[in-house]
Design a protein around this motif. Structure first.
Motif, PDB file in Angstrom:
ATOM      1  N   GLY A  80       0.778  -1.224   0.000  1.00  0.00           N
ATOM      2  CA  GLY A  80       0.000   0.000   0.000  1.00  0.00           C
ATOM      3  C   GLY A  80       0.810   1.275   0.000  1.00  0.00           C
ATOM      4  O   GLY A  80       0.277   2.357   0.197  1.00  0.00           O
ATOM      5  N   GLY A  81       2.115   1.159  -0.236  1.00  0.00           N
ATOM      6  CA  GLY A  81       2.978   2.345  -0.313  1.00  0.00           C
ATOM      7  C   GLY A  81       3.338   2.884   1.054  1.00  0.00           C
ATOM      8  O   GLY A  81       2.915   2.380   2.089  1.00  0.00           O
ATOM      9  N   GLY A  82       4.137   3.938   1.040  1.00  0.00           N
ATOM     10  CA  GLY A  82       4.513   4.593   2.295  1.00  0.00           C
ATOM     11  C   GLY A  82       5.812   4.085   2.863  1.00  0.00           C
ATOM     12  O   GLY A  82       6.820   4.779   2.822  1.00  0.00           O
ATOM     13  N   ASP A  83       5.808   2.871   3.386  1.00  0.00           N
ATOM     14  CA  ASP A  83       6.977   2.291   4.041  1.00  0.00           C
ATOM     15  C   ASP A  83       7.786   1.514   3.009  1.00  0.00           C
ATOM     16  O   ASP A  83       7.373   0.450   2.545  1.00  0.00           O
ATOM     17  N   THR A  84       8.965   2.030   2.664  1.00  0.00           N
ATOM     18  CA  THR A  84       9.781   1.415   1.612  1.00  0.00           C
ATOM     19  C   THR A  84      10.171  -0.012   1.949  1.00  0.00           C
ATOM     20  O   THR A  84      10.071  -0.916   1.106  1.00  0.00           O
ATOM     21  N   SER A  85      10.619  -0.242   3.176  1.00  0.00           N
ATOM     22  CA  SER A  85      11.076  -1.583   3.557  1.00  0.00           C
ATOM     23  C   SER A  85       9.922  -2.581   3.501  1.00  0.00           C
ATOM     24  O   SER A  85      10.096  -3.732   3.073  1.00  0.00           O
ATOM     25  N   ARG A  86       8.729  -2.148   3.900  1.00  0.00           N
ATOM     26  CA  ARG A  86       7.567  -3.042   3.848  1.00  0.00           C
ATOM     27  C   ARG A  86       7.155  -3.301   2.406  1.00  0.00           C
ATOM     28  O   ARG A  86       6.721  -4.404   2.068  1.00  0.00           O
ATOM     29  N   THR A  87       7.291  -2.303   1.558  1.00  0.00           N
ATOM     30  CA  THR A  87       6.985  -2.486   0.141  1.00  0.00           C
ATOM     31  C   THR A  87       7.851  -3.578  -0.464  1.00  0.00           C
ATOM     32  O   THR A  87       7.354  -4.485  -1.143  1.00  0.00           O
ATOM     33  N   GLU A 126      13.962   8.421  -6.729  1.00  0.00           N
ATOM     34  CA  GLU A 126      14.139   7.520  -5.601  1.00  0.00           C
ATOM     35  C   GLU A 126      13.548   8.071  -4.305  1.00  0.00           C
ATOM     36  O   GLU A 126      13.271   7.308  -3.372  1.00  0.00           O
ATOM     37  N   ASP A 127      13.358   9.380  -4.224  1.00  0.00           N
ATOM     38  CA  ASP A 127      12.810   9.971  -3.012  1.00  0.00           C
ATOM     39  C   ASP A 127      11.285   9.878  -2.954  1.00  0.00           C
ATOM     40  O   ASP A 127      10.668  10.233  -1.950  1.00  0.00           O
ATOM     41  N   ASN A 128      10.679   9.374  -4.004  1.00  0.00           N
ATOM     42  CA  ASN A 128       9.234   9.193  -4.059  1.00  0.00           C
ATOM     43  C   ASN A 128       8.879   7.781  -3.603  1.00  0.00           C
ATOM     44  O   ASN A 128       9.519   6.807  -4.003  1.00  0.00           O
ATOM     45  N   GLY A 129       7.845   7.660  -2.764  1.00  0.00           N
ATOM     46  CA  GLY A 129       7.472   6.347  -2.239  1.00  0.00           C
ATOM     47  C   GLY A 129       7.077   5.345  -3.311  1.00  0.00           C
ATOM     48  O   GLY A 129       7.187   4.132  -3.093  1.00  0.00           O
ATOM     49  N   PHE A 130       6.650   5.830  -4.486  1.00  0.00           N
ATOM     50  CA  PHE A 130       6.229   4.930  -5.553  1.00  0.00           C
ATOM     51  C   PHE A 130       7.418   4.250  -6.221  1.00  0.00           C
ATOM     52  O   PHE A 130       7.253   3.225  -6.883  1.00  0.00           O
ATOM     53  N   TYR A 131       8.611   4.797  -6.028  1.00  0.00           N
ATOM     54  CA  TYR A 131       9.825   4.234  -6.640  1.00  0.00           C
ATOM     55  C   TYR A 131      10.031   2.789  -6.172  1.00  0.00           C
ATOM     56  O   TYR A 131      10.332   1.904  -6.983  1.00  0.00           O
ATOM     57  N   ALA A 132       9.883   2.557  -4.874  1.00  0.00           N
ATOM     58  CA  ALA A 132      10.074   1.211  -4.333  1.00  0.00           C
ATOM     59  C   ALA A 132       9.030   0.249  -4.891  1.00  0.00           C
ATOM     60  O   ALA A 132       9.339  -0.913  -5.201  1.00  0.00           O
ATOM     61  N   TYR A 133       7.806   0.730  -5.045  1.00  0.00           N
ATOM     62  CA  TYR A 133       6.744  -0.117  -5.594  1.00  0.00           C
ATOM     63  C   TYR A 133       7.051  -0.497  -7.042  1.00  0.00           C
ATOM     64  O   TYR A 133       6.922  -1.663  -7.432  1.00  0.00           O
ATOM     65  N   GLU A 134       7.475   0.496  -7.839  1.00  0.00           N
ATOM     66  CA  GLU A 134       7.826   0.209  -9.231  1.00  0.00           C
ATOM     67  C   GLU A 134       8.935  -0.827  -9.316  1.00  0.00           C
ATOM     68  O   GLU A 134       8.889  -1.744 -10.144  1.00  0.00           O
ATOM     69  N   THR A 135       9.931  -0.694  -8.454  1.00  0.00           N
ATOM     70  CA  THR A 135      11.051  -1.640  -8.446  1.00  0.00           C
ATOM     71  C   THR A 135      10.592  -3.028  -8.033  1.00  0.00           C
ATOM     72  O   THR A 135      10.905  -4.033  -8.697  1.00  0.00           O
ATOM     73  N   ALA A 136       9.851  -3.087  -6.923  1.00  0.00           N
ATOM     74  CA  ALA A 136       9.424  -4.368  -6.369  1.00  0.00           C
ATOM     75  C   ALA A 136       8.535  -5.133  -7.351  1.00  0.00           C
ATOM     76  O   ALA A 136       8.712  -6.345  -7.557  1.00  0.00           O
TER      77      ALA A 136
END
Length: 224
Positions: A80-87, A126-136
């Motif tokens: 659900g976004g927000g927490d990079t490590s949880r993503t 990379e400073d945007n929370g959606f970056y981690a989601y796109e990567t994952a």
């Protein structure tokens, strides 16, 4: 008919899909982290299966698949976004463990709910929370494509609460609005249609009938 197990069983899309799958004649198992959500699952006609997918090992997932006699595994979970490590923990690592568990237990059919544009690079910094989601999601989708599973990857656009009326397939705009109910309808349609195996299907709201549209979708393995 099949035993369909949905990871992320209390999510908005899953709660819409569960009664549709039951109506289609499937037995539906909804994997949830919180046992307090069991009554919501059961009200949809599905079986509640309590398992913390973020922390479950591959072996624990394998046991769950065996106990539920799963024929079709659906990934509909997300941090659900927000927490990079949880993503990364859920959208990438946990998703990969479910793919491995399916391979180890002989569950061949796997439906991944991804997003329109997954794997096409980053749209934010990379400073945007959606970056981690796109990567994952790109990593998990690639892992699924490289597996031996009979996969279908769903690529809805920006999710809305609108009612589903029809579908448009093979779109490119990442922000094309897509009702969550339409995602549920597509999930039901691809499970019923083996011609969708090996396809990545990008879609949004449109005017075409769902089953015919997904059957006619190009045999592309990604959204590029």
């Amino acid at each position: 008919m099949a035993n369909v197990t949905i990871i992320g069983g209390h999510g908005k899309v899953a709660l819409l899909a569960e009664p549709k799958l039951v109506q289609a004649g499937h037995t539906v198992n909804a994997v949830i982290r919180n046992a307090d959500q069991s009554s919501d699952i059961e009200s949809k006609g599905a079986n509640a299966v309590v398992l913390d997918i973020q922390n479950a090992s591959t072996t624990e997932i394998e046991k769950m698949l065996q106990e539920t006699e799963t024929d079709v595994l659906v990934w509909s979970a997300g941090a659900g976004g927000g927490d990079t490590s949880r993503t990364y923990a859920i959208d990438q690592d946990a998703a990969i463990r479910t793919i491995e568990a399916a391979e180890h237990t002989g569950v061949k059919r796997y439906v991944m709910v991804s997003y329109l544009g997954s794997g096409n690079g980053h749209t934010v910094g990379e400073d945007n929370g959606f970056y981690a989601y796109e990567t994952a999601k790109a990593v998990a989708d690639a892992y699924l494509r490289d597996s031996d599973l009979d996969f279908t990857i769903l690529g809805p656009g920006m999710l809305t609460e609108d009612a589903a009326a029809g579908i448009e397939v093979n779109l490119k705009p990442e922000n094309a609005e897509t009702p969550r109910e339409l995602v549920a309808d597509v999930m039901v349609a691809v499970i019923a249609d083996d011609s969708t195996i090996g396809k990545a299907i990008p879609f949004s709201a449109g005017s075409n009938e769902v089953s015919a549209a997904v059957a006619a979708a190009p045999a592309k393995r990604d959204f590029k």
